[in-house]
Design an enzyme around this catalytic site. Structure first.
Site, short mmCIF file in Angstrom:
data_model
loop_
_atom_site.label_atom_id
_atom_site.label_comp_id
_atom_site.label_asym_id
_atom_site.label_seq_id
_atom_site.Cartn_x
_atom_site.Cartn_y
_atom_site.Cartn_z
N ASN A 103 0.83 -1.21 0.00
CA ASN A 103 0.00 0.00 0.00
C ASN A 103 0.86 1.26 0.00
OD1 ASN A 103 -2.02 -1.85 0.22
ND2 ASN A 103 -2.43 -1.48 2.39
N HIS A 120 5.69 -0.46 -2.87
CA HIS A 120 5.18 0.25 -4.04
C HIS A 120 5.18 1.77 -3.88
CE1 HIS A 120 2.89 -3.64 -5.45
NE2 HIS A 120 4.16 -3.66 -5.74
N CYS A 149 8.17 20.88 -12.53
CA CYS A 149 9.24 21.18 -11.58
C CYS A 149 9.67 22.65 -11.69
CB CYS A 149 10.40 20.25 -11.90
SG CYS A 149 11.84 20.51 -10.87
N ALA A 233 -10.09 -7.93 7.85
CA ALA A 233 -8.92 -7.73 8.70
C ALA A 233 -9.29 -7.00 10.00
CB ALA A 233 -7.86 -6.92 7.95
C1 BJW Z 1 -9.92 -7.51 2.37
C2 BJW Z 1 -10.89 -6.70 2.93
C3 BJW Z 1 -10.91 -6.57 4.33
C4 BJW Z 1 -11.13 -6.68 0.77
N1 BJW Z 1 -10.00 -7.21 5.06
N2 BJW Z 1 -9.05 -8.15 3.12
C5 BJW Z 1 2.59 -11.69 -16.23
C6 BJW Z 1 2.85 -12.59 -15.23
C7 BJW Z 1 3.50 -12.20 -14.07
C8 BJW Z 1 3.91 -10.89 -13.90
C9 BJW Z 1 3.65 -10.00 -14.90
C10 BJW Z 1 3.00 -10.39 -16.06
N3 BJW Z 1 2.84 -9.32 -16.85
C11 BJW Z 1 3.39 -8.24 -16.20
C12 BJW Z 1 3.89 -8.66 -15.03
C13 BJW Z 1 4.57 -7.84 -14.01
C14 BJW Z 1 3.59 -6.99 -13.24
C15 BJW Z 1 2.50 -7.87 -12.66
O1 BJW Z 1 2.63 -8.48 -11.61
N4 BJW Z 1 1.35 -7.98 -13.33
C16 BJW Z 1 0.28 -8.86 -12.90
C17 BJW Z 1 -0.97 -8.05 -12.56
C18 BJW Z 1 0.04 -9.87 -13.97
N5 BJW Z 1 4.37 -6.41 -12.19
C19 BJW Z 1 5.06 -5.30 -12.37
O2 BJW Z 1 5.05 -4.67 -13.41
C20 BJW Z 1 5.93 -4.86 -11.21
N6 BJW Z 1 7.26 -4.59 -11.66
C21 BJW Z 1 8.03 -5.52 -12.20
O3 BJW Z 1 7.64 -6.64 -12.39
O4 BJW Z 1 9.27 -5.05 -12.53
C22 BJW Z 1 10.11 -5.88 -13.31
C23 BJW Z 1 9.88 -5.49 -14.75
C24 BJW Z 1 10.56 -4.41 -15.25
C25 BJW Z 1 10.37 -4.04 -16.57
C26 BJW Z 1 9.45 -4.74 -17.36
C27 BJW Z 1 8.72 -5.80 -16.81
C28 BJW Z 1 8.94 -6.17 -15.49
C29 BJW Z 1 5.39 -3.59 -10.58
C30 BJW Z 1 4.04 -3.76 -10.00
C31 BJW Z 1 3.53 -2.43 -9.49
C32 BJW Z 1 2.12 -2.51 -8.98
N7 BJW Z 1 1.62 -1.20 -8.78
C33 BJW Z 1 0.31 -1.01 -8.20
C34 BJW Z 1 0.01 0.50 -8.19
C35 BJW Z 1 0.86 1.16 -7.09
C36 BJW Z 1 0.60 2.61 -6.98
C37 BJW Z 1 -0.81 2.93 -6.61
O5 BJW Z 1 -1.36 2.43 -5.60
O6 BJW Z 1 -1.40 3.69 -7.36
O7 BJW Z 1 0.30 -1.53 -6.85
S1 BJW Z 1 -0.95 -1.96 -9.00
C38 BJW Z 1 -1.85 -2.33 -7.52
O8 BJW Z 1 -1.83 -3.76 -7.26
C39 BJW Z 1 -1.07 -1.69 -6.38
C40 BJW Z 1 -1.17 -2.72 -5.31
O9 BJW Z 1 -0.14 -2.55 -4.36
C41 BJW Z 1 -1.07 -4.01 -6.08
C42 BJW Z 1 -1.57 -5.21 -5.35
O10 BJW Z 1 -2.93 -5.11 -5.12
P1 BJW Z 1 -3.54 -5.65 -3.73
O11 BJW Z 1 -3.01 -4.84 -2.62
O12 BJW Z 1 -3.37 -7.11 -3.64
O13 BJW Z 1 -5.08 -5.23 -3.87
P2 BJW Z 1 -6.29 -6.02 -4.60
O14 BJW Z 1 -7.35 -5.03 -4.85
O15 BJW Z 1 -5.82 -6.81 -5.76
O16 BJW Z 1 -6.78 -7.06 -3.51
C43 BJW Z 1 -7.46 -6.64 -2.35
C44 BJW Z 1 -7.70 -7.86 -1.49
O17 BJW Z 1 -8.25 -7.43 -0.26
C45 BJW Z 1 -8.71 -8.86 -2.08
O18 BJW Z 1 -8.18 -10.16 -1.97
C46 BJW Z 1 -9.94 -8.72 -1.17
O19 BJW Z 1 -10.65 -9.93 -0.99
C47 BJW Z 1 -9.30 -8.29 0.12
N8 BJW Z 1 -10.16 -7.54 1.04
N9 BJW Z 1 -11.72 -6.23 1.94
C48 BJW Z 1 -9.12 -8.01 4.46
N10 BJW Z 1 -11.87 -5.80 4.97
ZN ZN Z 2 13.13 18.93 -12.11
#
Ligand code: BJW
Ligand code: ZN
Length: 255
Positions: A103, A120, A149, A233
């Site tokens: 987060n 992140h 900037c 949670a």
């Molecule tokens: C509750 C609840 C309650 C609800 N109590 N629980 C193919 C295969 C594998 C990987 C890749 C692929 N194609 C591309 C990739 C790589 C890509 C990736 O993983 N993609 C997949 C989606 C397929 N990853 C990246 O690009 C990463 N970098 C990387 O790999 O670098 C190497 C590289 C370099 C150059 C080229 C290629 C690769 C970077 C990933 C960055 C993610 N960024 C974000 C945005 C951040 C900024 C922002 O917030 O604006 O991060 S995306 C978004 O998803 C955010 C989150 O941190 C992240 C994870 O989401 P999260 O936290 O799990 O949320 P949800 O909504 O998915 O889930 C919520 C959960 O809560 C649910 O389960 C609910 O049930 C639960 N819940 N109420 C408890 N009360």
């Molecule tokens: Zn600058």
């Protein structure tokens, strides 16, 4: 809702030295911060590649800034919830709980967790694409819809990790270390689909950690979990804290 903990989990809780809480958007859901995926997820209304990627930003910086300012406003009006607070209580009970969070909302720090690794980035920070100058959330020159900037005229962007970008190296290395030596990893509120973050609970488990998952819905991590506590949670984590306290007093009475 009263999760009865397995005797295995009870003995892990009684002995655990190194505890990692791996958190995602779900832990902040009860504070009023929308999650990404699922019924009310952000991505249902907007395409991630439009908002959370460099290409999307360069194509439409005003839209991406509008989205981040909207989220910053939400984050500033909400408070940490019982889930964040339970992790702070656990820290008091165990001496240390390392929070590895995906987060960007700062709520773990605001709740009082002292060891927080942000994979992140953080929505309170911004930086210039031209010269790298850092800008705080309040100081970013947002008078125009697309902040630039004052030093070099470059585009300012939020200091968060977008798709296709590397995670901050220090945070990643610290997280890998913490997960590699964890006795217990509690995965809370994450769908576990975004890599490389999602590989951390898997790595912790392979290195010998007990994997406990807390989520109202099963996720891609659930099949791997040693124990899955189904529920929000904000209810489950405080119950877990109660159980830990009870185990501790029980243990004291035995002596
Ligand atoms: C509750 C609840 C309650 C609800 N109590 N629980 C193919 C295969 C594998 C990987 C890749 C692929 N194609 C591309 C990739 C790589 C890509 C990736 O993983 N993609 C997949 C989606 C397929 N990853 C990246 O690009 C990463 N970098 C990387 O790999 O670098 C190497 C590289 C370099 C150059 C080229 C290629 C690769 C970077 C990933 C960055 C993610 N960024 C974000 C945005 C951040 C900024 C922002 O917030 O604006 O991060 S995306 C978004 O998803 C955010 C989150 O941190 C992240 C994870 O989401 P999260 O936290 O799990 O949320 P949800 O909504 O998915 O889930 C919520 C959960 O809560 C649910 O389960 C609910 O049930 C639960 N819940 N109420 C408890 N009360
Ligand atoms: Zn600058």
């Amino acid at each position: 809702m009263n999760p009865s903990l397995s005797s295995r989990l009870q003995s892990v809780l009684a002995r655990a030295g190194q505890i990692v809480a791996f958190t995602g958007a779900g832990i902040s859901a009860e504070s009023g911060v929308p999650t990404f995926r699922g019924a009310d997820g952000i991505w249902k209304k907007m395409r991630p590649e439009e908002l959370a990627s460099m290409n999307g930003f360069l194509a439409n910086p005003a839209l991406v800034w509008e989205w981040y300012q909207h989220r910053r406003t939400i984050i500033h009006t909400v408070r940490p919830n019982a889930g964040h607070e339970a992790l702070v209580a656990m820290e008091a009970l165990f001496g240390r709980v390392t929070v590895v969070t995906q987060n960007i909302d700062n709520l773990h720090r605001r709740a009082g967790s002292s060891s927080v690794i942000e994979l992140h980035g953080n929505i309170e920070r911004n930086y210039c694409l031209g010269c790298g100058e850092q800008y705080g959330g309040e100081t970013v020159p947002l008078a125009n819809r697309i902040p630039t900037c004052p030093r070099c005229g470059g585009l300012i962007r939020p200091d968060v990790v977008w798709f296709g970008e590397m995670l901050p190296e220090d945070a990643w290395e610290e997280a890998v270390r913490a997960c590699g030596s964890a006795d217990l990893l509690i995965s809370v509120g994450t769908s576990g689909v975004v890599y490389p973050a999602a590989s951390l609970p898997v790595a912790a488990k392979h290195a010998g950690a007990f994997l406990l998952e807390v989520n109202p819905e099963p996720t891609s991590l659930t099949p791997l979990a040693d124990e899955y506590l189904c529920g929000p949670a904000g209810s489950i984590l405080p119950l877990l804290v109660d159980q830990i306290r009870r185990l501790r007093t029980g243990a004291l009475h035995e002596h």
